[in-house]
Design an enzyme around this catalytic site. Structure first.
Site, mmCIF file in Angstrom:
data_model
loop_
_atom_site.group_PDB
_atom_site.id
_atom_site.type_symbol
_atom_site.label_atom_id
_atom_site.label_comp_id
_atom_site.label_asym_id
_atom_site.label_seq_id
_atom_site.Cartn_x
_atom_site.Cartn_y
_atom_site.Cartn_z
ATOM 1 N N ASP A 206 0.868 -1.174 0.000
ATOM 2 C CA ASP A 206 0.000 0.000 0.000
ATOM 3 C C ASP A 206 0.910 1.231 0.000
ATOM 4 O OD1 ASP A 206 -1.426 2.227 0.743
ATOM 5 O OD2 ASP A 206 -2.412 1.311 2.468
ATOM 6 N N GLN A 209 0.950 6.575 0.925
ATOM 7 C CA GLN A 209 1.735 7.665 1.523
ATOM 8 C C GLN A 209 3.165 7.696 0.993
ATOM 9 O OE1 GLN A 209 0.516 9.989 3.415
ATOM 10 N NE2 GLN A 209 -1.506 9.071 3.737
ATOM 11 N N CYS A 370 -8.231 6.507 10.384
ATOM 12 C CA CYS A 370 -8.570 5.231 9.717
ATOM 13 C C CYS A 370 -7.609 4.115 10.092
ATOM 14 C CB CYS A 370 -8.598 5.377 8.194
ATOM 15 S SG CYS A 370 -9.889 6.429 7.608
#
Ligand SMILES: Cc1ncc(COP(=O)(O)O)c(C=O)c1O
Lengths: 412, 142
Positions: A206, A209, A370
């Protein structure tokens, strides 16, 4: 190649490209420190979206007229830029999605759905964003696979030995955040990928960022999938990317069905299109994709080395100054860290800080970001989080810390 | 003082602040500070009203056929918000609380200075207070 990093960026010129920064909020000059949620967009991105609709708008791929050709070219050129940007082997390995969440759901559904058998294991870390937790919970529930969590230490770093211990021949998928949106921790994903591959597991990273701050090289990482969002790297919302290795993308079934993703359709049998189109059902966000190309150009015109160099200086300055505040409790003190500071201040609720900072024109984020399981790990309800981007200045950091200090005095 | 008069009072006070966000929030915090201490024994999960980021404890008692509200919050801003409701609704008959329209939040531009998410939390507090009033009202009629 030796890189010389300029100590003084031309921030004035950079900020000129972000008109949104040039405003007062509640009577004070806006300080935007919520960049981990979404970054602002430079003029080039905004004007490209407008230019696309003004000059080229058409549906892509199937049209034979000139506008359709131009729209298709704009769309496909972005695919090429992205392939270069993350050093993919070929542009067919780049799939356009709505964002990181959509990309992860695609992999969980198509790879997870076809690969996982009862008792198989999926590994994620304790610092994942909900987007990299819930899709796996859904697919594990469906396939009766087991979701396992890699623990982290008090600094907010992955405990690598524990990760190695969790790996086994039951491990089929490892999905991990590259840079934590809450802690700023930069995970050693290259080592993670290599270790997982030894057991034959597939790895999704992921990168939501990571792409705005660090140079990503999917070939050198050797990840199987890499997901990121346009809006966190100066691009438009509603457009994201999934990189996948060709062999895997070809092997796994499509995610959604519809136009674009098919070769031939009949009521008895439908054949699917080649990659990447197999995974791009329906008319995509063409304007967003062309805007994303400009965001990449923007990032490359400054250079990711230059960007992370500047952001690290902001991070260091903020961390040093904030540490002087009595009762400052940082969350996430990893040795490898990106420009995100999550913290609590003893005796003050982060929510109050957020509301009062906003009244002073300073935008930060408060809450669980989150990452609720991570909040549970640190036994906090939430944190205040400041996150920096290329257009932020040292003066803004100083102003933020000074306003924050006086608010804390008042609130205690 | 009726519920309506108390609302008018609040509207007037916030009117003096001329829509200044910072002054309004500071005033809110001051009002929250003046809220009567919340009985420690009642600081339990049963009395929590779920907000977005903050917790609010809320319960009601009946004294001389009046509903008395007690409230607290773990954030000072929210405590200020709930104190406004206590000020408006506490000390009235259950029936009045059920029938009166709460209109002051719109009039003081609450949505603008507390944001839409917190407005949801605020509506939840009003709803909870009316539920307490309803329960007391039903009990009284038995
Ligand atoms: C680490 C991380 N993963 C995933 C996401 C989800 O990204 P998006 O909402 O763009 O799909 C975010 C966004 O906050 C994030 O920070």
């Amino acid at each position: 190649m030796t890189l010389t990093l300029k100590d003084q960026l031309d921030l004035t010129a950079i900020r000129k490209q972000f008109h949104v920064l040039d405003q007062s909020v509640n009577g004070n000059p806006l300080i935007y420190f919520d960049n981990a949620a979404t970054t602002q967009k430079p003029l080039a991105v905004i004007s490209e979206i407008s230019r696309y609709y003004t000059e080229d708008n058409a549906n892509i791929h199937r049209g034979i007229h000139t506008l359709a050709e131009r729209a298709t070219a704009a769309y496909e050129n972005t695919r090429k830029s992205i392939a270069q940007f993350i050093n993919a082997n070929e542009s067919e390995e780049i799939i356009f999605t709505k964002g990181t969440t959509d990309s992860i759901n695609l992999v969980a559904h198509s790879l997870g759905g076809s690969l996982l058998k009862p008792g198989d294991e999926v590994l994620i870390s304790c610092m994942e964003h909900h987007s990299n937790i819930v899709p796996w919970q859904l697919i594990c529930e469906k396939t009766k696979a087991v979701l396992k969590i890699i623990p982290i230490n008090d600094q907010g770093e992955l405990i690598f030995e524990e990760f190695l211990n969790l790996l086994s021949d039951r491990t089929k998928i490892v999905s991990m955040v590259h840079i934590s949106n809450t802690l700023g921790t930069i995970n050693p994903v290259k080592e993670v990928i290599a270790a997982a591959h030894k057991w034959g597991a597939k790895v999704l990273i992921d990168g939501a960022q990571a792409t705005p701050h660090n140079k990503i090289d999917v070939k050198s990482l050797n990840c199987d999938f890499y997901a990121f969002s346009g809006h966190k790297m100066y691009g438009p919302t509603g457009v994201g990317v999934l990189y996948g290795k060709r062999s895997l993308l070809e092997a796994i079934p499509p995610y959604q069905g519809g136009g674009e993703m098919i070769k031939e359709v009949s009521f008895t049998q439908t054949t699917y299109n080649e990659i990447p189109f197999k995974f791009e059902a329906g008319t995509p966000n063409i304007a967003g994709v062309t805007g994303l190309n400009k965001a990449i150009e923007f990032v490359q015109s400054i250079g990711l080395d230059q960007i992370s160099h500047h952001e690290n200086k902001l991070l260091l300055r903020a961390t040093t100054q904030l540490s002087e505040i009595e009762g400052f409790q940082p969350m996430g003190t990893a040795s490898e860290k990106a420009s995100v500071i999550s913290f609590n201040v003893e005796g003050v609720h982060p929510f109050d800080l957020g509301v009062l900072l906003d009244a002073k024109g300073i935008a930060i984020r408060t809450g669980h970001h989150c990452t609720q399981p991570l909040m549970d790990r640190f036994i906090v309800e939430g944190t205040a989080r400041a996150s920096f981007a290329i257009y932020n200045t040292f003066e803004e950091v100083d102003q933020f810390v000074s306003v924050l200090s006086s608010l804390i005095k008042k609130l205690r | 003082m009726s519920i309506k008069v108390r609302q008018e009072e609040i509207i007037e006070e916030f009117g003096l602040l001329d829509g200044d966000l910072e002054m309004s929030i500071n005033y809110l915090i001051e009002l929250g500070d003046q809220l009567a201490p919340f009985p420690v024994n009642n600081k339990i999960d049963d009395f929590i009203v779920k907000g977005c980021q903050s917790k609010v404890w809320l319960f009601a008692q009946e004294e001389d056929q009046r509903v008395i509200f007690h409230a607290d919050s773990n954030t000072v801003v929210t405590k200020g918000l709930v104190s406004l409701l206590v000020r408006v609704l506490s000390g009235h008959r259950a029936e009045e609380i059920l029938n009166e329209d709460i209109y002051f939040p719109d009039k003081i531009g609450m949505g603008r200075f507390i944001g839409s998410q917190r407005s949801n939390g605020f509506s939840a507090m009003i709803k909870q207070m009316k539920l307490y009033a309803l329960a007391i009202n039903i009990k009284d009629k038995k």
